[in-house]
Design an enzyme around this catalytic site. Structure first.
Site, PDB file in Angstrom:
ATOM      1  N   GLU A 160      30.727  66.989  11.615  1.00 18.21           N
ATOM      2  CA  GLU A 160      31.540  67.059  10.387  1.00 18.21           C
ATOM      3  C   GLU A 160      31.226  65.844   9.502  1.00 18.21           C
ATOM      4  OE1 GLU A 160      33.018  68.526   8.206  1.00 18.21           O
ATOM      5  OE2 GLU A 160      35.136  68.841   8.651  1.00 18.21           O
ATOM      6  N   ASP A 161      31.389  66.005   8.200  1.00 16.53           N
ATOM      7  CA  ASP A 161      31.132  64.894   7.279  1.00 16.53           C
ATOM      8  C   ASP A 161      32.264  63.872   7.283  1.00 16.53           C
ATOM      9  OD1 ASP A 161      32.857  66.738   6.183  1.00 16.53           O
ATOM     10  OD2 ASP A 161      31.937  66.777   4.206  1.00 16.53           O
ATOM     11  N   ASP A 185      39.880  63.684   7.159  1.00 18.86           N
ATOM     12  CA  ASP A 185      40.895  63.101   6.285  1.00 18.86           C
ATOM     13  C   ASP A 185      42.258  63.339   6.953  1.00 18.86           C
ATOM     14  OD1 ASP A 185      42.001  62.064   3.944  1.00 18.86           O
ATOM     15  OD2 ASP A 185      41.915  63.957   2.874  1.00 18.86           O
ATOM     16  N   THR A 213      41.792  70.582   8.708  1.00 19.04           N
ATOM     17  CA  THR A 213      40.665  71.511   8.761  1.00 19.04           C
ATOM     18  C   THR A 213      39.986  71.471  10.128  1.00 19.04           C
ATOM     19  OG1 THR A 213      40.288  70.967   6.439  1.00 19.04           O
ATOM     20  CG2 THR A 213      38.563  72.227   7.536  1.00 19.04           C
ATOM     21  N   LEU A 214      39.668  70.273  10.558  1.00 18.43           N
ATOM     22  CA  LEU A 214      38.943  70.130  11.817  1.00 18.43           C
ATOM     23  C   LEU A 214      39.776  70.600  13.008  1.00 18.43           C
ATOM     24  CD1 LEU A 214      36.254  69.230  12.873  1.00 18.43           C
ATOM     25  CD2 LEU A 214      37.124  66.905  13.048  1.00 18.43           C
ATOM     26  N   PHE A 227      38.675  57.973  -2.121  1.00 18.31           N
ATOM     27  CA  PHE A 227      37.911  59.212  -2.236  1.00 18.31           C
ATOM     28  C   PHE A 227      36.438  58.849  -2.363  1.00 18.31           C
ATOM     29  CE2 PHE A 227      36.276  63.161  -3.817  1.00 18.31           C
ATOM     30  CZ  PHE A 227      37.014  64.078  -3.087  1.00 18.31           C
ATOM     31  N   ARG A 257      26.903  65.799  -4.317  1.00 23.00           N
ATOM     32  CA  ARG A 257      26.535  66.001  -2.907  1.00 23.00           C
ATOM     33  C   ARG A 257      25.135  65.481  -2.601  1.00 23.00           C
ATOM     34  NH1 ARG A 257      30.235  69.462  -0.304  1.00 23.00           N
ATOM     35  NH2 ARG A 257      31.135  71.090  -1.593  1.00 23.00           N
TER      36      ARG A 257
HETATM   37  P1  IMP Z   1      41.069  67.308   6.058  1.00 22.53           P
HETATM   38  O1  IMP Z   1      42.165  66.738   5.186  1.00 22.53           O
HETATM   39  O2  IMP Z   1      40.766  66.385   7.215  1.00 22.53           O
HETATM   40  O3  IMP Z   1      41.419  68.706   6.489  1.00 22.53           O
HETATM   41  O4  IMP Z   1      39.763  67.360   5.178  1.00 22.53           O
HETATM   42  C1  IMP Z   1      39.418  68.500   4.474  1.00 22.53           C
HETATM   43  C2  IMP Z   1      38.162  68.336   3.699  1.00 22.53           C
HETATM   44  O5  IMP Z   1      38.470  67.597   2.521  1.00 22.53           O
HETATM   45  C3  IMP Z   1      36.986  67.576   4.309  1.00 22.53           C
HETATM   46  O6  IMP Z   1      36.203  68.337   5.206  1.00 22.53           O
HETATM   47  C4  IMP Z   1      36.206  67.253   3.057  1.00 22.53           C
HETATM   48  O7  IMP Z   1      35.423  68.350   2.667  1.00 22.53           O
HETATM   49  C5  IMP Z   1      37.306  67.014   2.040  1.00 22.53           C
HETATM   50  N1  IMP Z   1      37.528  65.577   1.828  1.00 22.53           N
HETATM   51  C6  IMP Z   1      38.469  64.773   2.345  1.00 22.53           C
HETATM   52  N2  IMP Z   1      38.332  63.514   1.897  1.00 22.53           N
HETATM   53  C7  IMP Z   1      37.255  63.525   1.074  1.00 22.53           C
HETATM   54  C8  IMP Z   1      36.574  62.499   0.303  1.00 22.53           C
HETATM   55  O8  IMP Z   1      36.935  61.313   0.290  1.00 22.53           O
HETATM   56  N3  IMP Z   1      35.505  62.929  -0.412  1.00 22.53           N
HETATM   57  C9  IMP Z   1      35.056  64.216  -0.426  1.00 22.53           C
HETATM   58  N4  IMP Z   1      35.654  65.187   0.279  1.00 22.53           N
HETATM   59  C10 IMP Z   1      36.744  64.841   1.021  1.00 22.53           C
END
Ligand code: IMP
Length: 173
Positions: free
Chosen positions: A95-96, A99, A103-104, A148, A161
């Protein structure tokens, strides 16, 4: 707009990727490894790290998008999923960024229902301060503050990207 110097330069990223790949290669020696990239964001990190992993592996992808509805629930839509039987595979999700973890966590639980031999997670960036759901991360590139970030696969409004480095992004006001 992108502010200041990169948070991580292309050189720093590549050297950290090599270190992670070394740990992964050591751990998965003699295991049937299936590396799964979570798209779109992980496309660059995924292609870099699999090229540095020095053991045989197979690859697949998950394409998912999340719409966070409340603080703890996200409506995660999966558009493409791992194909075939994975019961003889050791899966590593790549995963990149993590946050909130919503999602994960959703993806992890979904993959676990397919009964892989094991499941580990490698995330390049960990925005730990923002975590709402506790997802176990086995390999982490960098822990970053609550900013961010864009570049190296990460987007703002689907842009940036392609940058080979990672920078902090601030909306213009
Ligand atoms: P989650 O909040 O962990 O579910 O993250 C959901 C998605 O939000 C990640 O997989 C990223 O695609 C996107 N995301 C969260 N933080 C950032 C950021 O700082 N930059 C770009 N995308 C982000």
């Amino acid at each position: 707009m992108i502010t200041g110097k990169p948070l991580f330069t292309a050189e720093q990223i590549q050297s950290r990727v090599k270190e992670l790949a070394k740990d992964i290669s050591d751990y998965y020696k003699k295991k049937d490894l299936l590396a799964v990239g979570i798209l779109k964001g992980a496309f660059m990190f995924f292609s870099d790290i699999v090229r540095q992993i020095e053991i045989p592996l197979t690859v697949d992808f998950i394409i998912a998008t999340s719409y966070i509805k409340t603080q703890t629930t996200g409506d995660v839509k999966v558009f493409y999923d791992i194909r075939g039987d994975v019961s003889d595979k050791h899966i590593l999700l790549i995963e990149d960024i993590v946050d909130t973890g919503v999602t994960l966590n959703h993806i992890r639980e979904r993959v676990l229902t397919r009964n892989p031999k094991s499941l580990r997670i490698c995330a390049f960036l960990d925005k730990r301060e923002r975590r709402i759901v506790d997802v176990p991360l086995d390999y982490i590139g960098y822990t970053i503050p609550n900013e961010f970030v864009v570049g190296y696969g990460l987007d703002y409004d689907n842009k940036y990207r392609n940058l080979p480095y990672i920078s902090i992004f601030k909306k213009k006001i």
